[in-house]
Design a protein around this motif. Structure first.
Motif, mmCIF file in Angstrom:
data_model
loop_
_atom_site.group_PDB
_atom_site.id
_atom_site.type_symbol
_atom_site.label_atom_id
_atom_site.label_comp_id
_atom_site.label_asym_id
_atom_site.label_seq_id
_atom_site.Cartn_x
_atom_site.Cartn_y
_atom_site.Cartn_z
ATOM 1 N N ALA A 205 3.028 65.380 27.459
ATOM 2 C CA ALA A 205 1.623 64.762 27.799
ATOM 3 C C ALA A 205 1.364 63.647 26.858
ATOM 4 O O ALA A 205 0.955 62.663 27.216
ATOM 5 C CB ALA A 205 0.398 65.714 27.865
ATOM 6 N N VAL B 115 1.364 68.563 34.136
ATOM 7 C CA VAL B 115 0.536 67.598 33.882
ATOM 8 C C VAL B 115 -0.249 67.459 35.328
ATOM 9 O O VAL B 115 0.200 67.126 36.445
ATOM 10 C CB VAL B 115 1.423 66.084 33.897
ATOM 11 C CG1 VAL B 115 0.526 64.855 33.620
ATOM 12 C CG2 VAL B 115 2.304 66.409 32.629
ATOM 13 N N LEU C 260 -4.676 65.876 31.605
ATOM 14 C CA LEU C 260 -3.539 66.182 30.690
ATOM 15 C C LEU C 260 -3.952 67.355 29.858
ATOM 16 O O LEU C 260 -4.973 67.286 29.194
ATOM 17 C CB LEU C 260 -3.340 64.820 29.940
ATOM 18 C CG LEU C 260 -2.609 63.711 30.469
ATOM 19 C CD1 LEU C 260 -2.663 62.597 29.800
ATOM 20 C CD2 LEU C 260 -1.306 64.261 31.079
ATOM 21 N N SER D 181 0.922 69.856 28.455
ATOM 22 C CA SER D 181 1.437 69.455 29.624
ATOM 23 C C SER D 181 2.726 68.669 29.548
ATOM 24 O O SER D 181 3.082 68.134 28.615
ATOM 25 C CB SER D 181 0.509 68.434 30.400
ATOM 26 O OG SER D 181 -0.594 69.130 30.653
ATOM 27 N N LYS D 182 3.625 69.100 30.726
ATOM 28 C CA LYS D 182 4.903 68.804 30.617
ATOM 29 C C LYS D 182 5.529 68.229 31.879
ATOM 30 O O LYS D 182 5.134 68.994 32.697
ATOM 31 C CB LYS D 182 5.991 69.953 29.797
ATOM 32 C CG LYS D 182 7.453 69.217 29.444
ATOM 33 C CD LYS D 182 8.092 70.518 28.981
ATOM 34 C CE LYS D 182 8.048 71.839 29.473
ATOM 35 N NZ LYS D 182 9.021 72.735 28.713
#
Lengths: 488, 547
Positions: free
Chosen positions: B87, B295, B383, B387-388
């Protein structure tokens, strides 16, 4: 020599020792002696028989020296014969040998029987209370059994869907000393009874107590069913067991192993293996010319207690092949490694069914024999007899029939000619003679001496009874209507 | 009479001895041949076992490329991670905010003028400071991670007082409105003070005014009249700094932007090792695109060029029939913190994938681009610091195929040993192989015996190869009945003698799927091939031929 070979060799030595104890002669009761006049030891066959003298003393070892070796199925010519094309002898196992002919001769259960007896002391004397005998005899009874299917398996191989019944396979070897006291008495003018009591002292024994074994073979499965039990008494050996209960070593008495003289006497008259037996007999003469007789020998047993060992092999084993997971094979564990490993495991598995138990006792009966005979006196010097003999072996009952013609010239010479049907063989012609010169009595009798001369290759049995006695107070035979029978 | 009898006996004995002399040679054992020969046969089970497909695959799968679905269906897969972005690389959140306000001569208001010494007169002031990202991004709220709020206060008023700083849009870790008090205790006009607040866990909620996000700070100065005048230059200066800011979460709207531009390739060694597999027709070959996104922003992924290249240099480009570019789902506000996994299947229905397989590709190259917010209309994004967004591609071949003939060949070390098989004893062996095959593949097997130069010196099976029949399958290609076959192979003495020279065994299998390759069949890991070998052997043992 590895341990197993060492044990095997010592075991073999032990067996050989028992067999060799039969020396100095192979002997066994033959049938012709039953009607043989002039032989003091004829009362061994029928305790009711009273020798025709006041006193006899047998020569040690030679009174009598007896031998018999017989097979119920095989003769010399079944095993060894002329090469069909060349000037040589071959066995049935030779490429030109006829294996099928050999197999055809076999019975479902075949035996090789040898009895060995040597009398160290043999004395008999007459009293008003009857005729008494005293004998000290060393005996070895030997019988090897092999089923027909064993030969089929070895010679033809394991066939598809075949079941090989190996029941009865085994060996019975017993060596023991017999100390006997016999008594014969005429209850009536035409009726004699006799009895012989025996004390038995076991020297050594190996007995197949149970023998149930079958192997079924096919490409799908081998099935092995076994219920085997062998008991042994080996006073002359020390059996050493390992931690797993398996035999590690057998240590034979050093003096015995090195065959030192005077090593054997310490094992004779072994009270640790004692037994009792009896012989009984009856002679009955319903008319002067006819003599009927019955005798039963070796009714008894020995209780083996000294250095007893028992081996059992009970299992039901299905072999369906070696289970293989090909995916387990690798460079580090090849197929060869796998085979070695699996056979090793299988060997261990099969061996695991073998159990040894030291100690304990077991009893073993003697091979009882039953004689039923009849003889007809044509003249006081000539009679004809027929005899049925039944041997109650451990695994079998053996039946023989003998017909004989018996002649006597008085004291000097007695002769007999006999014909015996035994072991499905019809050409057993026997003969015997007894000479008396002064007090010296000498006799030699065989059930198959003549066919041994005429058809020696066909003989399935050989027996010979040879004896030497000093006889005193010999009685002239009576007239046919006299008090005494001719041959008893 | 005696004499006659005696002579008769002697005659018989002498006659017998004479006859016996004719048989004497039968007992001359020195003439006895010691040659012994046994000719016998032996039947016996040899080995048996079972091989599960799953175990076989595990053994041969040195590249770790075979897997199985939950139902046990085996598939071959080659994977590559195309994109993995965090993120903090998607949105740049400012790590420092500063605002400075002054409370100055404005305090000379009538209330102050009318006050007497000792009176307390409050003065109020508010300040908006913008909290902006980039472009059209909008921040609704931020949960602060780390950092400090630093308040620097300087007063030149010659009065004491109390300064209260607060903001209803800043909440402390206890979710209480941020508020702090500064005691102005110095009458000299040189008062300074600094307060530092660790802002980890604080949150800020912005207000949007004219497309700009603001945070409002409120100031209240309670000035205690000391009787001193207020000079025109007197001022109370307040510098508010948010230093070293990071965030746990950012809520708002993240405008569309290009985030992904990656390229690479996936190796497909199965076809390199076994080009003949190109003849297989797979029922459901796929390229799976796996996405995992925590995300709170939708993505759009575009594969600009996916090209299969074979060892011979031929290429084939993947053409999408539908569904491309791919929109990747994102967690919504109800699922903050969770990851939404998605799978996009590119198969022969949605693409020309079969044409790629037909060239037996050894590599699959790709170029992938991606952007956020492909115009979903949803402006509620978020976010998290965790978050990925991950994008992976899998080249996947479920073992659901048909073939009218493909071949496999393998060579193994095989040495019977220098002694070979003792053919002086073993004259013939017939090995019976019984198989119970659950595999829906008919196998025509031949095994060649090779010498140390890898030259074929014989084959194990005379003439035609042995055939293991394929199992029966239903319309779905699933096993209905295994097939048992028994094959008997004879090894005459000549062939047994050759085993001594063998160093390698070459295993060749030509395979056809059930119903002569006309039906798709599935290969499950629990399918097995049971085998059982038994033997019929003829032996001849001659004592003179033994060593």
């Amino acid at each position: 020599m590895n341990v197993s070979m060492k044990i095997f060799s010592r075991f073999t030595f032990g067996m050989g020792l028992i067999v060799c104890l039969s020396l100095p002669g192979w002997s066994q009761i033959n049938n012709s002696v039953y009607f043989m006049p002039g032989v003091p030891q004829a009362n061994r066959v029928n305790p009711a028989h009273q020798p025709n003298c006041e006193l006899y003393i047998g020569f040690p070892v030679l009174a009598p020296m007896r031998m018999e070796l017989s097979s119920n199925s095989l003769s010399y010519k079944d095993i060894i014969y002329e090469h069909p094309f060349h000037d040589s002898l071959i066995t049935f196992l030779h490429p030109e040998g006829d294996k099928q002919a050999f197999l055809n001769q076999l019975k479902p259960l075949n035996n090789i029987v040898a009895d060995v007896r040597a009398s160290l002391i043999s004395v008999g004397f007459n009293t008003k209370a009857g005729f008494f005998t005293f004998d000290v005899t060393t005996r070895v009874d030997e019988a090897l059994y092999f089923p027909e299917d064993l030969a089929n398996l070895l010679l033809k191989g394991a066939g598809e869907g075949q079941t090989y019944q190996l029941d009865g396979i085994g060996a019975n070897l017993s060596a023991f000393d017999e100390l006997s006291l016999g008594w014969s008495y005429s209850i009536l003018d035409n009726l004699q009874v006799g009895v012989r009591g025996k004390m038995l002292f076991g020297i050594g024994d190996i007995s197949t107590m149970r023998s149930n074994l079958s192997i079924t073979t096919s490409q799908e499965e081998w099935n092995i069913q076994s219920d085997m039990m062998v008991s042994a008494s080996l006073p002359f050996a020390e059996v050493i067991y390992n931690e797993d209960g398996m035999i590690e070593d057998i240590v034979i008495d050093e003096e015995i192993e090195s065959l030192k003289p005077f090593a054997l006497p310490k094992y004779v008259f072994n009270f640790g293996n004692s037994g009792f037996a009896a012989d009984v007999g009856i002679n009955y003469r319903p008319i002067d010319q006819l003599l009927l007789s019955v005798s039963a020998l070796d009714i008894g047993f020995i209780s083996w207690k000294d250095e007893v060992h028992e081996a059992t092999y009970e299992m039901a084993y299905d072999y369906v092949g070696l289970e293989l997971d090909p995916l387990e094979l690798s460079d580090d564990f090849s197929f060869g490694d796998y085979i070695d490993s699996t056979f090793s495991q299988m060997g261990d598995s099969l061996a695991s069914f073998l159990e040894f138990t030291p100690g304990g006792t077991y009893s073993k009966r003697l091979n009882t024999k039953l004689y039923v005979g009849a003889s007809y006196f044509v003249t006081p010097k000539i009679n004809f007899g027929i005899l049925s003999r039944t041997d109650f072996l451990r695994e079998q009952i053996s039946q023989q029939f003998t017909a004989s013609a018996n002649f006597t010239t008085g004291r000097f010479i007695n002769l007999t000619l006999s014909y015996t049907y035994r072991n499905s063989y019809v050409k057993n012609l026997g003969a015997g003679f007894s000479f008396n010169v002064g007090p010296l009595n000498l006799y030699m009798i065989s059930d198959n001496s003549l066919n041994a001369l005429f058809w020696p290759q066909e003989a399935r049995s050989v027996n010979l009874w040879f004896g030497m006695n000093l006889v005193f107070g010999y009685k002239q035979f009576q007239k046919v209507d006299g008090d005494r029978p001719l041959v008893y | 009479m005696k004499r006659h009898l005696f002579y008769s006996i002697i005659f018989l004995l002498v006659s017998g001895l004479m006859l016996n002399s004719c048989n004497k040679e039968s007992f001359e054992l020195n003439r006895l041949s010691d040659e012994i020969e046994l000719q016998s046969s032996l039947v016996a089970p040899l080995i048996y076992g079972s091989m599960m497909v799953g175990d076989i695959v595990e053994l041969v799968d040195s590249a770790d490329s075979f897997y199985e679905f939950d139902d046990g269906l085996i598939y071959l897969a080659y994977m590559d991670t195309l994109v993995e972005i965090m993120a903090d690389t998607m949105v740049e959140v400012p790590n420092k905010l500063v605002t400075e306000i002054y409370i100055d001569s404005d305090v000379n208001i009538p209330v102050w003028i009318d006050s007497s010494p000792g009176d307390t007169v409050p003065f109020y002031k508010s300040e908006l400071f913008s909290f902006t990202l980039e472009g059209d991004d909008r921040v609704d709220s931020v949960l602060i991670k780390g950092g400090e709020i630093i308040l620097d206060v300087m007063s030149s008023f010659k009065h004491t007082g109390v300064l209260t700083i607060s903001s209803s849009q800043i909440l402390d870790v206890d979710r209480d409105t941020f508020s702090t008090v500064v005691e102005i205790s110095d009458l000299s006009g040189n008062f300074t003070d600094q307060q530092i607040f660790l802002s980890d866990g604080y949150s800020m909620q912005s207000t949007e005014i004219d497309d700009t996000s603001y945070i409002q700070l409120n100031f209240k100065l309670d000035l205690i009249n000391s009787g001193n005048p207020i000079d025109p230059d007197d001022v109370c200066e307040i510098l508010t700094s948010f230093e070293n800011l990071d965030f746990y979460s950012v809520f708002g709207y993240i405008d569309s932007r290009d985030l992904i531009d990656e390229s690479g390739s996936v190796d497909i060694p199965i076809f390199t090792d076994n080009p003949d597999l190109a003849t297989l027709i797979f029922a459901d070959p796929r390229i799976n695109i796996y996405t995992a996104s925590s995300v709170g922003i939708p993505f759009e992924i575009t594969f600009d060029s996916v090209i299969a290249t074979a060892d011979d240099g031929s290429t084939e480009k993947l053409e999408f029939y539908e569904g491309h570019p791919f929109v990747i789902a994102a967690p919504d506000m109800e699922n903050i913190g969770s990851t939404v996994d998605d799978e996009i299947n590119i198969n022969k229905e949605t693409s020309n994938f079969n044409e790629l397989l037909a060239i037996a590709p050894s590599t699959l190259s790709y170029k992938v681009t991606g952007r956020t917010d492909p115009g979903s209309g949803d402006e509620s994004h978020f976010l998290l610091d965790t978050s990925k967004f991950m994008l992976a591609m899998e080249f996947l071949l479920p073992l659901d195929f048909k073939s009218s003939g493909f071949a496999l060949q393998e060579t193994f070390d095989f040495e019977v040993g220098a002694d070979g098989v003792d053919t002086t004893i073993l004259k013939e062996a017939r090995v019976s192989v019984t198989t119970l095959n659950e595999l829906p593949i008919e196998m025509e097997i031949q095994v060649y015996l090779l010498d140390s130069n890898r030259t074929v010196i014989d084959s194990v099976f005379e003439g035609d190869a042995i055939i293991l029949g394929a199992s029966l399958v239903d319309d779905r290609g699933i096993l209905t009945q295994a097939v048992e076959e028994t094959t008997v192979t004879t090894f005459p003495v000549e062939k047994l003698g050759k085993l001594q020279e063998v160093f390698y065994m070459q295993f060749e299998a030509r395979m056809i799927t059930s119903e002569l390759g006309g039906k798709f069949v599935k290969i499950y890991s629990d399918y097995s091939l049971d085998f059982k070998l038994s033997m019929y052997a003829n032996f001849r043992i001659n004592s003179r031929e033994l060593n």
